[in-house]
Design an enzyme around this catalytic site. Structure first.
Site, mmCIF file in Angstrom:
data_model
loop_
_atom_site.group_PDB
_atom_site.id
_atom_site.type_symbol
_atom_site.label_atom_id
_atom_site.label_comp_id
_atom_site.label_asym_id
_atom_site.label_seq_id
_atom_site.Cartn_x
_atom_site.Cartn_y
_atom_site.Cartn_z
ATOM 1 N N ASP A 1 0.815 -1.145 0.052
ATOM 2 C CA ASP A 1 -0.030 0.079 0.015
ATOM 3 C C ASP A 1 0.946 1.159 -0.039
ATOM 4 O O ASP A 1 1.854 1.208 0.286
ATOM 5 C CB ASP A 1 -0.860 0.030 1.452
ATOM 6 C CG ASP A 1 -2.037 0.988 1.218
ATOM 7 O OD1 ASP A 1 -2.471 1.528 -0.091
ATOM 8 O OD2 ASP A 1 -2.468 1.202 2.127
ATOM 9 N N HIS B 1 2.930 3.532 -8.773
ATOM 10 C CA HIS B 1 2.737 2.050 -9.249
ATOM 11 C C HIS B 1 4.087 1.674 -9.985
ATOM 12 O O HIS B 1 4.367 0.428 -9.511
ATOM 13 C CB HIS B 1 1.493 1.821 -10.294
ATOM 14 C CG HIS B 1 0.268 2.229 -9.402
ATOM 15 N ND1 HIS B 1 -0.027 1.818 -8.116
ATOM 16 C CD2 HIS B 1 -0.784 2.991 -9.819
ATOM 17 C CE1 HIS B 1 -1.252 2.175 -7.869
ATOM 18 N NE2 HIS B 1 -1.718 2.945 -8.656
ATOM 19 N N LEU C 1 10.855 -20.621 -4.727
ATOM 20 C CA LEU C 1 9.970 -19.942 -3.974
ATOM 21 C C LEU C 1 8.564 -19.754 -4.878
ATOM 22 O O LEU C 1 8.578 -19.589 -6.337
ATOM 23 C CB LEU C 1 10.302 -18.360 -4.122
ATOM 24 C CG LEU C 1 9.051 -17.296 -3.642
ATOM 25 C CD1 LEU C 1 9.077 -17.164 -2.087
ATOM 26 C CD2 LEU C 1 9.494 -15.641 -4.191
ATOM 27 N N SER D 1 -8.444 -5.340 4.531
ATOM 28 C CA SER D 1 -8.701 -4.795 3.219
ATOM 29 C C SER D 1 -9.230 -6.098 2.569
ATOM 30 O O SER D 1 -8.473 -6.193 1.451
ATOM 31 C CB SER D 1 -7.657 -3.916 2.499
ATOM 32 O OG SER D 1 -7.435 -2.900 3.131
HETATM 33 C C1 FPP Z 1 -1.497 0.380 -3.421
HETATM 34 O O1 FPP Z 1 -0.952 1.495 -3.724
HETATM 35 C C2 FPP Z 1 -0.892 -0.719 -4.624
HETATM 36 C C3 FPP Z 1 -1.709 -1.241 -5.441
HETATM 37 C C4 FPP Z 1 -3.141 -0.732 -5.993
HETATM 38 C C5 FPP Z 1 -1.359 -2.512 -6.139
HETATM 39 C C6 FPP Z 1 -0.471 -2.200 -7.466
HETATM 40 C C7 FPP Z 1 0.808 -2.760 -6.999
HETATM 41 C C8 FPP Z 1 1.873 -2.374 -7.731
HETATM 42 C C9 FPP Z 1 1.816 -1.990 -9.113
HETATM 43 C C10 FPP Z 1 3.313 -2.911 -7.455
HETATM 44 C C11 FPP Z 1 3.491 -4.285 -8.236
HETATM 45 C C12 FPP Z 1 3.105 -5.593 -7.832
HETATM 46 C C13 FPP Z 1 3.390 -6.508 -8.762
HETATM 47 C C14 FPP Z 1 3.071 -7.966 -8.435
HETATM 48 C C15 FPP Z 1 4.474 -6.621 -9.998
HETATM 49 P P1 FPP Z 1 -2.320 2.721 -3.650
HETATM 50 O O2 FPP Z 1 -2.535 3.188 -4.952
HETATM 51 O O3 FPP Z 1 -3.360 1.952 -2.762
HETATM 52 O O4 FPP Z 1 -1.661 3.707 -2.760
HETATM 53 P P2 FPP Z 1 -2.527 4.782 -1.987
HETATM 54 O O5 FPP Z 1 -3.146 4.120 -0.880
HETATM 55 O O6 FPP Z 1 -1.302 5.715 -1.505
HETATM 56 O O7 FPP Z 1 -3.296 5.484 -2.805
#
Ligand code: FPP
Length: 260
Positions: A40, A57, A151, A216
């Site tokens: 997060d 991201h 893994l 969540s």
């Molecule tokens: C949270 O940040 C993250 C996500 C919505 C998930 C996406 C994750 C990635 C892109 C990381 C990479 C993962 C893999 C498996 C390659 P948010 O947007 O909720 O942050 P905020 O709470 O600060 O808005």
């Protein structure tokens, strides 16, 4: 009295140790088999820098790569990453489509590294609703890595804990209706076996970044006795050092599973 890790280091001091020192400490005791992470804070990381959310991201993808490398380094059996939830569809359309292609691209680009590290990719979540090209791209990597024996990287994609439980309830109801199973005979093992994670052990440790104190809708059944570790660090800033620190902290805990 200061809380101590099993190796005798007061917990507060763990924050002063370097990545390699923490790795050494973590190797002194058994490591958890399964670590799950709610990644997060990508959005906040970007906003604080005056950047668009997608930049967060992108950095988040780099942090995920680092977590997988650290997980293989320390010898985890399973690392589950919450990449996209059933609730994430409610984000603005352009962010959703950017996230989808970013995740698919990242997984595909990582294929050589996953192979070199003997990592097997698994995906949990509802396959329906994910655009077909994205699904196909991810499935190709799952297929290519299926015989790897190191893994297991479990990517929760279009995943929701309640959604998973609903599916399981429906599957069990079908078995009851068919006369295969008596309602009173339904066991915890039957429920576990009806989940996406049927052949995956429950997480020992759940990490959440960005300081939010909630689960969540993540692995609701599976985390019944999971230890929690919440850090204020935003996901793009989370590195191997943070993972090892969480592991050493975990190693110092006594798990009671509801007993004394
Ligand atoms: C949270 O940040 C993250 C996500 C919505 C998930 C996406 C994750 C990635 C892109 C990381 C990479 C993962 C893999 C498996 C390659 P948010 O947007 O909720 O942050 P905020 O709470 O600060 O808005």
């Amino acid at each position: 009295m200061a809380l101590r890790s099993r190796s005798g280091t007061p917990r507060a001091e763990l924050s002063t140790l370097s990545e390699s020192e923490l790795l050494v400490r973590a190797r002194e005791h058994p490591v958890p088999r399964h670590v799950a992470i709610i990644m997060d804070g990508n959005g906040r990381w970007a906003t604080r820098r005056g950047l668009p959310r997608v930049a967060g991201h992108r950095e988040g993808v780099k942090a995920a790569r680092a977590a997988v490398r650290a997980g293989t380094e320390i010898g985890l059996d399973y690392l589950t990453l919450y990449a996209f939830s059933t609730e994430n569809w409610s984000r603005p359309e352009d962010e959703v489509s950017m996230l989808m292609s970013l995740l698919e691209e990242a997984i595909y680009r990582e294929l050589p590294d996953l192979m070199a590290r003997n990592v097997r990719l698994r995906v949990i979540g509802r396959p329906g609703g994910v655009p077909l090209p994205i699904r196909r791209g991810i499935d190709r990597v799952v297929e290519a890595t299926r015989d790897n024996t190191g893994l297991t990287l479990v990517m929760a994609f279009n995943y929701g804990g309640r959604d998973e439980l609903l599916e399981a309830v429906r599957a069990l109801a079908v078995r009851v209706q068919a006369g295969e199973l008596a309602p009173a005979a339904i066991s915890e093992a039957d429920v576990s076996a009806a989940l996406y994670t049927r052949d995956i052990p429950d997480p020992d440790l759940l990490i959440r970044t960005s300081g939010e104190m909630r689960v969540s809708n993540f692995l609701l059944w599976q985390i019944a006795y999971t230890e929690l570790w919440i850090t204020p660090t935003l996901w793009p800033d989370f590195g191997a050092r943070d993972l090892y620190r969480a592991l050493v902290d975990f190693q110092g805990r006594t798990r009671r599973f509801g007993g004394v």
